[in-house]
Design a protein around this motif. Structure first.
Motif, short mmCIF file in Angstrom:
data_model
loop_
_atom_site.label_atom_id
_atom_site.label_comp_id
_atom_site.label_asym_id
_atom_site.label_seq_id
_atom_site.Cartn_x
_atom_site.Cartn_y
_atom_site.Cartn_z
N ILE A 51 2.91 1.92 -12.21
CA ILE A 51 2.03 1.89 -11.04
C ILE A 51 2.89 1.94 -9.74
CG2 ILE A 51 0.37 0.73 -9.85
CD1 ILE A 51 -0.67 -0.70 -12.30
N ILE A 52 2.87 2.90 -9.00
CA ILE A 52 3.42 3.18 -7.81
C ILE A 52 2.64 2.95 -6.49
CG2 ILE A 52 5.11 4.66 -6.53
CD1 ILE A 52 5.43 6.19 -9.38
N ILE A 53 3.20 1.95 -5.51
CA ILE A 53 2.35 1.79 -4.48
C ILE A 53 3.45 1.88 -3.11
CG2 ILE A 53 1.17 -0.17 -3.30
CD1 ILE A 53 0.92 -1.63 -6.01
N PRO A 54 3.02 3.01 -2.33
CA PRO A 54 3.67 3.22 -1.24
C PRO A 54 3.45 2.21 -0.20
CG PRO A 54 2.17 4.66 -1.36
CD PRO A 54 2.20 3.93 -2.62
N ALA A 55 4.12 1.42 0.38
CA ALA A 55 3.71 0.45 1.45
C ALA A 55 4.60 0.29 2.68
CB ALA A 55 3.92 -1.07 0.77
N PHE A 56 3.71 0.01 3.70
CA PHE A 56 4.53 -0.43 5.12
C PHE A 56 3.67 -1.37 5.86
CE2 PHE A 56 4.90 0.67 9.61
CZ PHE A 56 6.23 0.50 9.74
N ASN A 57 4.42 -2.48 6.04
CA ASN A 57 3.73 -3.78 6.65
C ASN A 57 2.33 -4.09 5.92
OD1 ASN A 57 5.72 -3.80 8.53
ND2 ASN A 57 4.85 -2.84 10.22
N GLU A 58 2.34 -4.34 4.57
CA GLU A 58 1.26 -4.74 4.02
C GLU A 58 1.11 -6.10 3.16
OE1 GLU A 58 -1.44 -2.89 3.68
OE2 GLU A 58 -1.10 -0.83 4.02
N GLU A 59 1.80 -6.95 4.09
CA GLU A 59 1.69 -8.19 3.68
C GLU A 59 0.62 -8.79 3.10
OE1 GLU A 59 3.91 -11.26 6.11
OE2 GLU A 59 2.78 -10.65 7.95
#
Length: 231
Positions: free
Chosen positions: A4-12
């Motif tokens: 499973i691949i999750i791109p994230a940016f400021n997703e705390e």
């Protein structure tokens, strides 16, 4: 096995709960959960690591680059791309496995929002149709890694619409299926910018994309209306 691949940016605010959900509903087929961070300035990385995800720092910003980087490092035979603010149905592993066993090499789920606004319910309803116009990354995407590599992954030159563009190329190489159950995605941008206003903006972006307007122009148009957005 599925990576499973999750791109994230400021997703705390979302990432820890999502990873916990994925692990809770694993049926012994998740090889790894990979979070590919695009340079977050909040606690996204620590929150993901605390929940047991493998965190990679993408050498390049942009969702297409992040997802390609995650796919390159993935160990699983199958890839499942999922946005950080989207939750699949509890049976997502069984649902994907059933379609794999039926011979499909790629596909997605239908879409639902975590807001009961009538317009959002209408928008979601259209995702049941097998038309590329209604395919977006919020619906998530599963694909055999060998097929993903064969078509060259996501187009890293695209600043927007990378999720819809790859579906067209996948369909030219393999059978694509839309699973009847929905993933549930956050309506936070609609709530922030207005449901009708934001959908109008998205519609313009789709039209500009198919008119082959440059990505720089489309991205500038998008950012001018989405100041403060993660993407």
């Amino acid at each position: 096995m599925i990576s499973i691949i999750i791109p994230a940016f400021n997703e705390e605010a979302n990432i820890g709960e999502l990873i916990s959900f994925l692990k809770e509903h694993d049926e012994g087929q998740i090889s790894e959960v990979i979070v590919v961070d695009g340079g977050s300035s909040d606690n996204t990385v620590n929150a993901a690591e605390e929940k047991g995800a493998k965190v990679l720092k993408s050498p390049l910003r942009g969702r297409a680059n992040q997802m390609n980087f995650g796919a390159e490092k993935a160990r699983g035979e199958w890839l499942y791309f999922l946005h950080a603010d989207t939750t699949p149905p509890p049976t997502f592993i069984a649902d994907i496995t059933k379609k794999i066993q039926a011979g499909f090499e790629c596909g997605c789920f239908r879409l639902a929002f975590d807001d009961r606004h009538p317009a959002l319910r209408i928008y979601s309803w259209f995702t049941r149709f097998d038309l590329n116009f209604f395919r977006f990354g919020d619906q998530s995407l599963f694909v055999r890694k060998a097929l993903f590599s064969r078509i060259g992954g996501f187009d890293h030159k695209l600043l927007v619409m990378e999720d819809q563009e790859i579906v067209s190329r996948l369909k030219s190489r393999a059978q694509f299926v839309i699973i009847k159950k929905p993933v549930v995605t956050s309506a936070r941008k609609y709530q922030r910018f207005g449901v009708f206003r934001l959908q109008f903006i998205f519609a313009i972006i789709v039209v500009l994309f198919y008119l082959k307007i440059s990505q720089e122009v489309i991205a500038h148009f998008y950012k001018s209306f989405m100041v403060g957005s993660s993407y």
